[in-house]
Design a protein around this motif. Structure first.
Motif, PDB file in Angstrom:
ATOM      1  N   ASN A   1       0.837  -1.203   0.000  1.00  0.00           N
ATOM      2  CA  ASN A   1       0.000   0.000   0.000  1.00  0.00           C
ATOM      3  C   ASN A   1       0.873   1.254   0.000  1.00  0.00           C
ATOM      4  OD1 ASN A   1      -2.749  -1.417   0.693  1.00  0.00           O
ATOM      5  ND2 ASN A   1      -1.298  -2.137   2.234  1.00  0.00           N
ATOM      6  N   THR A   2       1.851   1.270  -0.878  1.00  0.00           N
ATOM      7  CA  THR A   2       2.934   2.243  -0.792  1.00  0.00           C
ATOM      8  C   THR A   2       2.437   3.676  -0.935  1.00  0.00           C
ATOM      9  OG1 THR A   2       4.511   0.658  -1.655  1.00  0.00           O
ATOM     10  CG2 THR A   2       5.112   2.969  -1.837  1.00  0.00           C
ATOM     11  N   HIS A   3       2.971   4.529  -0.083  1.00  0.00           N
ATOM     12  CA  HIS A   3       2.654   5.952  -0.081  1.00  0.00           C
ATOM     13  C   HIS A   3       3.881   6.755  -0.481  1.00  0.00           C
ATOM     14  CE1 HIS A   3       2.762   9.890   2.040  1.00  0.00           C
ATOM     15  NE2 HIS A   3       1.537   9.986   1.572  1.00  0.00           N
ATOM     16  N   ASN A   4       3.676   7.699  -1.363  1.00  0.00           N
ATOM     17  CA  ASN A   4       4.738   8.608  -1.792  1.00  0.00           C
ATOM     18  C   ASN A   4       4.124   9.996  -1.892  1.00  0.00           C
ATOM     19  OD1 ASN A   4       7.299   9.370  -2.760  1.00  0.00           O
ATOM     20  ND2 ASN A   4       6.640   9.167  -4.878  1.00  0.00           N
ATOM     21  N   ALA A   5       4.697  10.984  -1.234  1.00  0.00           N
ATOM     22  CA  ALA A   5       4.114  12.328  -1.238  1.00  0.00           C
ATOM     23  C   ALA A   5       5.208  13.379  -1.329  1.00  0.00           C
ATOM     24  CB  ALA A   5       3.278  12.564   0.019  1.00  0.00           C
ATOM     25  N   SER A   6       4.829  14.558  -1.816  1.00  0.00           N
ATOM     26  CA  SER A   6       5.761  15.683  -1.884  1.00  0.00           C
ATOM     27  C   SER A   6       4.962  16.976  -1.866  1.00  0.00           C
ATOM     28  CB  SER A   6       6.628  15.603  -3.149  1.00  0.00           C
ATOM     29  OG  SER A   6       5.813  15.569  -4.309  1.00  0.00           O
ATOM     30  N   GLY A   7       5.649  18.061  -1.577  1.00  0.00           N
ATOM     31  CA  GLY A   7       5.002  19.370  -1.528  1.00  0.00           C
ATOM     32  C   GLY A   7       5.980  20.429  -1.076  1.00  0.00           C
TER      33      GLY A   7
ATOM     34  N   PHE B   1       0.363  18.450   7.292  1.00  0.00           N
ATOM     35  CA  PHE B   1       0.174  19.854   7.632  1.00  0.00           C
ATOM     36  C   PHE B   1       0.029  20.752   6.414  1.00  0.00           C
ATOM     37  CE2 PHE B   1       2.764  19.114  11.752  1.00  0.00           C
ATOM     38  CZ  PHE B   1       1.644  18.571  12.351  1.00  0.00           C
ATOM     39  N   THR B   2       0.668  20.392   5.309  1.00  0.00           N
ATOM     40  CA  THR B   2       0.664  21.256   4.131  1.00  0.00           C
ATOM     41  C   THR B   2      -0.108  20.586   2.995  1.00  0.00           C
ATOM     42  OG1 THR B   2       2.624  20.339   3.034  1.00  0.00           O
ATOM     43  CG2 THR B   2       3.005  21.971   4.765  1.00  0.00           C
ATOM     44  N   ALA B   3      -0.387  21.360   1.965  1.00  0.00           N
ATOM     45  CA  ALA B   3      -0.912  20.765   0.732  1.00  0.00           C
ATOM     46  C   ALA B   3       0.124  19.781   0.190  1.00  0.00           C
ATOM     47  CB  ALA B   3      -1.210  21.851  -0.295  1.00  0.00           C
ATOM     48  N   ALA B   4      -0.356  18.717  -0.447  1.00  0.00           N
ATOM     49  CA  ALA B   4       0.569  17.667  -0.886  1.00  0.00           C
ATOM     50  C   ALA B   4       0.061  16.996  -2.149  1.00  0.00           C
ATOM     51  CB  ALA B   4       0.749  16.625   0.215  1.00  0.00           C
TER      52      ALA B   4
ATOM     53  N   ASP C   1       5.625  25.740   4.497  1.00  0.00           N
ATOM     54  CA  ASP C   1       5.095  27.106   4.532  1.00  0.00           C
ATOM     55  C   ASP C   1       6.132  28.145   4.124  1.00  0.00           C
ATOM     56  OD1 ASP C   1       2.653  26.148   5.342  1.00  0.00           O
ATOM     57  OD2 ASP C   1       3.054  26.431   7.484  1.00  0.00           O
ATOM     58  N   ASP C   2       7.412  27.831   4.329  1.00  0.00           N
ATOM     59  CA  ASP C   2       8.461  28.779   3.926  1.00  0.00           C
ATOM     60  C   ASP C   2       9.032  28.457   2.543  1.00  0.00           C
ATOM     61  OD1 ASP C   2       9.818  26.500   4.533  1.00  0.00           O
ATOM     62  OD2 ASP C   2      11.113  27.386   6.057  1.00  0.00           O
ATOM     63  N   GLY C   3       8.349  27.572   1.780  1.00  0.00           N
ATOM     64  CA  GLY C   3       8.710  27.347   0.388  1.00  0.00           C
ATOM     65  C   GLY C   3       9.729  26.265   0.126  1.00  0.00           C
ATOM     66  N   ARG C   4      10.124  25.496   1.137  1.00  0.00           N
ATOM     67  CA  ARG C   4      11.096  24.415   0.926  1.00  0.00           C
ATOM     68  C   ARG C   4      10.385  23.160   0.418  1.00  0.00           C
ATOM     69  NH1 ARG C   4      12.734  22.483   5.261  1.00  0.00           N
ATOM     70  NH2 ARG C   4      11.455  23.694   6.724  1.00  0.00           N
ATOM     71  N   PHE C   5      11.043  22.481  -0.536  1.00  0.00           N
ATOM     72  CA  PHE C   5      10.484  21.250  -1.087  1.00  0.00           C
ATOM     73  C   PHE C   5      10.699  20.103  -0.107  1.00  0.00           C
ATOM     74  CE2 PHE C   5      10.818  17.378  -3.715  1.00  0.00           C
ATOM     75  CZ  PHE C   5       9.587  17.427  -4.347  1.00  0.00           C
ATOM     76  N   TRP C   6       9.677  19.274   0.072  1.00  0.00           N
ATOM     77  CA  TRP C   6       9.807  18.095   0.931  1.00  0.00           C
ATOM     78  C   TRP C   6       9.263  16.866   0.203  1.00  0.00           C
ATOM     79  CZ3 TRP C   6       5.408  15.348   1.941  1.00  0.00           C
ATOM     80  CH2 TRP C   6       4.187  16.014   1.814  1.00  0.00           C
TER      81      TRP C   6
ATOM     82  N   ALA D   1      -5.446  18.989   0.597  1.00  0.00           N
ATOM     83  CA  ALA D   1      -5.325  20.283   1.257  1.00  0.00           C
ATOM     84  C   ALA D   1      -4.643  20.115   2.614  1.00  0.00           C
ATOM     85  CB  ALA D   1      -6.710  20.901   1.425  1.00  0.00           C
ATOM     86  N   PRO D   2      -4.163  21.209   3.209  1.00  0.00           N
ATOM     87  CA  PRO D   2      -3.547  21.112   4.534  1.00  0.00           C
ATOM     88  C   PRO D   2      -4.484  20.452   5.546  1.00  0.00           C
ATOM     89  CG  PRO D   2      -3.104  23.263   3.587  1.00  0.00           C
ATOM     90  CD  PRO D   2      -4.074  22.589   2.671  1.00  0.00           C
ATOM     91  N   ASN D   3      -3.865  19.681   6.445  1.00  0.00           N
ATOM     92  CA  ASN D   3      -4.552  19.019   7.551  1.00  0.00           C
ATOM     93  C   ASN D   3      -5.460  17.881   7.107  1.00  0.00           C
ATOM     94  OD1 ASN D   3      -3.255  20.689   9.436  1.00  0.00           O
ATOM     95  ND2 ASN D   3      -4.798  22.283   9.128  1.00  0.00           N
TER      96      ASN D   3
END
Length: 646
Positions: free
Chosen positions: A397-403, A487-490, A406-411, A574-576
């Motif tokens: 059930n692999t999960h992969n996310a990015s976004g 916490f952030t959009a993803a 709030d200060d604009g850094r890529f995660w 969306a966030p949260n």
């Protein structure tokens, strides 16, 4: 195609029956030396593994143990993989072929001391493009006597999806950078063009570079330790020990195969859909032809390859055959090239377990190859009886996310917040473990603190779900329920592939583990909150995958509707938003009504089984309140006897 890994002279005397002189003639040393040297070579790969874990930068290596180390023999021995680390099985099973194919294509005569050859092509060496094989020749007196190797997952190798984990890519061109056999180091010096090729095509070169340097040092260490053993015991003893290691595996597997009654056995396993739409299912079908000391594993009736990159290659299928037969027939068989000597693998070209380029492609390869394991369990468990092993949770059930923060850094977050870990099935020895990885894997579970440190997420829940272990005399492991609050959009890539039918097949009269599902819970007011587990809690969810009640959106495997995991190729959240993943349950072993009532009581107290489930699945009547007074629970023995009699 038909593949037999190594020729074998079955007329040879078994190793244990060899005289001392016969042993020395066959292996170039005495028994004691072969045993000592074999263990010293185990130390080599484990020492390399420990060093790499200590130094790794990429979280998928540092936290997941997503790598493997092996030692292979030279060309004159046909490159036998004789020694493997205690690490990732899907790497170990393919590395023997990967080393041979890469070295033969590059040309062993062109290799020099200090070279490191690399290749990541799934069709040449198995696995997927993120998994890069690093191969270093070991020279003695001017000739290659061994290869010391590492295969390590790189966090990104280009392609259309950051990190690569997605079922929606359509072909090899979208999948990522493909590296043919080429030098990364030449005579100890880095090859600038190869480094540039990789880092010009990947997103996180800053993490890959130190890992490459560490791999180089671990290969140096491995070569140094191997050369030290050759100097101490002699090259003939070293080469003979490589042969001895493979022969030992082959002999033990041959004896295990012989204990299975002759016959033809059929099994299957289902993958719900590919990443294009839900109009096609993909069934892995296996027929095992067992005769004497040989077994033929025929996968030729498996469905054609998927239209997106959920396929695996034939080398991955071969790995799963070795894993399945080892687990079912003799878990103590050492995993070397010799494991497959008495096993023939038959596939048709272009199936989901023998993919061909360019369409479809190979990325989520462990899902299709894991289904091969499930299909073999399905085929052999009925004939093995009490020696059967129940199935696992089937899909990571692999999960992969990015976004962006709030200060604009890529995660980015990869393989941490889906259902990557879950239960195994039960065996004659006892209940199934409730939190591990698929049979074909051997990963660590990332620490919650590490997950939350590296990404804008909080792991709200990670617990065993009640009534999700397959009932049996020995209970299957319980499914894992995980909630992650982002916490952030993803951008979220979600890949639950096996929710339509149970993957945790039962054994010896045990019942299958139930299916899982995946949901998203948006926050309508933007607030952060916990989500309950009662059926009503799912009404406000967005179903991602699973067979669910159309109204409540809670699990309903009997009468529900299937939800397709890629109805949104990329889930924009969306966030949260909370992501919930419930894995499949592990299968049970033995008649559930033969389970000791005291064991059922213990399960109710520990909330593996509900009071209703104890009566329904085990015929045990438990009285009391497991939440408020777990120590006060008791068995109503008269009611239990009456219920079990009915």
């Amino acid at each position: 195609m038909t593949s037999t890994l190594e020729p074998a002279d079955l007329a040879d005397t078994p190793i244990r029956q060899l005289s001392d002189d016969e042993f020395a003639a066959r292996y170039g040393c005495d028994r004691f030396t072969a045993s000592v040297l074999r263990n010293r070579l185990d130390y080599v790969v484990e020492h390399m593994s420990t060093g790499f874990m200590r130094e790794a930068f990429s979280p998928i290596i540092r936290d997941w143990y997503d790598f493997a180390c092996t030692i292979s023999g030279p060309a004159e021995q046909d490159y036998p993989m004789a020694v493997v680390s205690n690490s990732l099985m899907v790497f170990l099973g393919t590395m023997g072929d990967a080393v041979r194919n890469a070295v033969v294509e590059y040309g062993p005569d062109k290799l020099k001391p200090g070279d490191v050859l690399i290749c990541n092509d799934p069709y040449r060496g198995g696995r997927h493009v993120n998994d890069v094989a690093f191969i270093r020749p070991v020279f003695h007196d001017g000739r290659i006597v061994a290869f010391v190797n590492m295969c390590a997952h790189q966090l990104d190798m280009g392609g259309t999806v950051p990190g690569g984990f997605s079922a929606t890519k359509r072909n090899v061109f979208e999948n990522g950078l493909v590296i043919p056999p080429m030098l990364l180091w030449s005579e100890g010096e880095p090859v600038r063009g190869t480094f540039s090729l990789i880092f010009d095509n990947t997103r996180w070169g800053g993490m890959l570079l130190p890992d490459f340097k560490s791999i180089f040092q671990q290969l140096n260490l491995g070569e140094e330790l191997i050369r030290g053993n050759i100097e101490r015991y002699g090259v003939d003893a070293f080469l003979g020990t490589l042969t001895y290691a493979c022969d030992s595996s082959a002999e033990r597997m041959r004896e295990a195969i012989a204990r299975v009654p002759d016959g033809d056995y059929h099994g299957s396993a289902l993958i719900d859909a590919d990443g294009l739409d839900d109009s096609l299912e993909y069934r892995v079908r296996v027929t095992l032809h067992k005769r004497g000391q040989h077994i033929e594993v025929d996968l030729s009736r498996t469905d054609e390859q998927a239209r997106t990159c959920i396929n695996c290659g034939v080398l991955d299928a071969k790995t799963s055959v070795g894993v399945a037969l080892t687990m079912l027939l003799d878990p103590k068989v050492p995993f070397t090239s010799g494991t497959w000597r008495n096993i023939d693998l038959v596939t048709a070209p272009g199936t989901i377990v023998s993919s061909l380029p360019p369409d479809g492609g190979i990325m989520m390869f462990w899902e299709a190859s894991g289904a091969v394991v499930s299909a073999i369990f399905d085929a052999l468990n009925p004939v093995l009886g009490a020696r059967g092993v129940a199935g696992d949770y089937g899909s990571t059930n692999t999960h992969n996310a990015s976004g962006l923060t709030d200060d604009g850094r890529f995660w980015t977050s990869a393989t941490q917040c889906g259902g990557e870990h879950g239960p195994w099935g039960a065996t004659a020895a006892g209940d199934g473990d409730s939190y591990t990885v698929l049979f074909t894997l051997n990963n660590l579970d990332p620490a919650t603190e590490t997950i939350e440190h590296d990404s804008p997420v909080v792991v709200l829940r990670k617990e065993h779900a009640i009534d999700t272990g397959g009932p049996g005399t020995h209970r299957g492991g319980a499914a894992n329920l995980k909630d992650a609050l982002w916490f952030t959009a993803a951008q979220q890539y979600l890949s639950p592939f096996r929710t339509k039918e149970p993957s945790g097949v039962g054994a010896h009269g045990g019942r299958p583990g139930p299916n899982g599902a995946m949901w998203l819970f948006p926050s309508p007011d933007g607030e952060r909150r916990m989500i309950g587990t009662a059926a009503e809690a799912y009404r406000d969810s967005v179903p991602v995958a699973g067979v669910l009640d159309p109204e409540t959106k809670a699990l309903d495997p009997e009468n529900g509707s299937y939800h397709y995991f890629a109805q949104e190729p990329v889930w924009q959240t969306a966030p949260n938003t909370v992501l919930r993943c419930l894995t499949n349950g592990g299968g049970g072993w033995g008649d559930p009504f033969a389970r000791a009532p005291e064991a059922v009581l213990r399960d109710v107290r520990n909330e593996y089984v509900s009071i209703a489930g104890a009566a329904r699945d085990y015929g045990v009547v438990v009285v009391g309140d497991p939440r408020r007074d777990p120590e006060g629970l008791r068995i109503d023995e008269a009611a239990t006897a009456a219920l079990r009699e009915r």
